[in-house]
Motif scaffolding. Structure first.
Motif, short mmCIF file in Angstrom:
data_model
loop_
_atom_site.label_atom_id
_atom_site.label_comp_id
_atom_site.label_asym_id
_atom_site.label_seq_id
_atom_site.Cartn_x
_atom_site.Cartn_y
_atom_site.Cartn_z
N GLY A 128 1.35 6.06 1.83
CA GLY A 128 2.54 5.24 1.67
C GLY A 128 3.77 5.84 2.30
O GLY A 128 4.68 5.11 2.71
N ALA A 140 4.11 4.43 5.75
CA ALA A 140 4.46 3.02 5.80
C ALA A 140 5.86 2.75 5.26
O ALA A 140 6.51 1.80 5.68
CB ALA A 140 3.44 2.21 4.99
N SER A 158 -2.14 -3.88 0.81
CA SER A 158 -1.95 -3.90 2.25
C SER A 158 -0.85 -4.90 2.58
O SER A 158 -1.05 -6.10 2.47
CB SER A 158 -3.25 -4.33 2.94
OG SER A 158 -3.02 -4.49 4.31
N SER A 170 0.35 -5.99 5.33
CA SER A 170 0.06 -6.95 6.39
C SER A 170 -1.02 -7.95 6.00
O SER A 170 -1.10 -9.03 6.56
CB SER A 170 -0.35 -6.22 7.67
OG SER A 170 -1.53 -5.49 7.42
#
Length: 106
Positions: free
Chosen positions: A5, A8, A85, A87
């Motif tokens: 994480g 991201a 997720s 995306s």
């Protein structure tokens, strides 16, 4: 241990925080250290398998330790289920894709 994480979340955090990013990361590091130190202290105090459930059961008793342990499990798994997720759940414009069989809270 560093989770995925961080890779991201760092760019959006830098965009949102601007010049305060390093201060935010320092505060997060202090909070993470305190959490790890308290978990290590509890593990040394109650050397039994079971982790958080054992600590809560020993401190709160069996009656309150059981729901407290389950609240920990649900609290950790519910966000992972919803945001596993970023995306995979968006339609390309930042909106979360809804599937007909999903309940409204997922």
């Amino acid at each position: 241990m560093v989770g995925a994480g961080i890779f991201a979340a760092l760019a959006p955090a830098a965009h949102a925080a601007g010049s305060g990013l390093l201060i935010g990361l320092a505060v997060a590091a202090v909070v993470t250290y305190c959490n790890a130190a308290s978990s290590a202290w509890l593990a040394a105090l109650y050397p039994a398998s079971g982790g958080t459930y054992v600590y809560r059961r020993e401190r709160l008793g069996v009656f309150w330790g059981y729901p407290a342990g389950w609240s920990f499990v649900v609290g950790k798994t519910a966000p992972a289920r919803r945001w596993r997720s970023p995306s995979a759940h968006t339609s390309g414009r930042g909106r979360r894709t809804r599937w007909p069989w999903q309940p409204w809270w997922l």
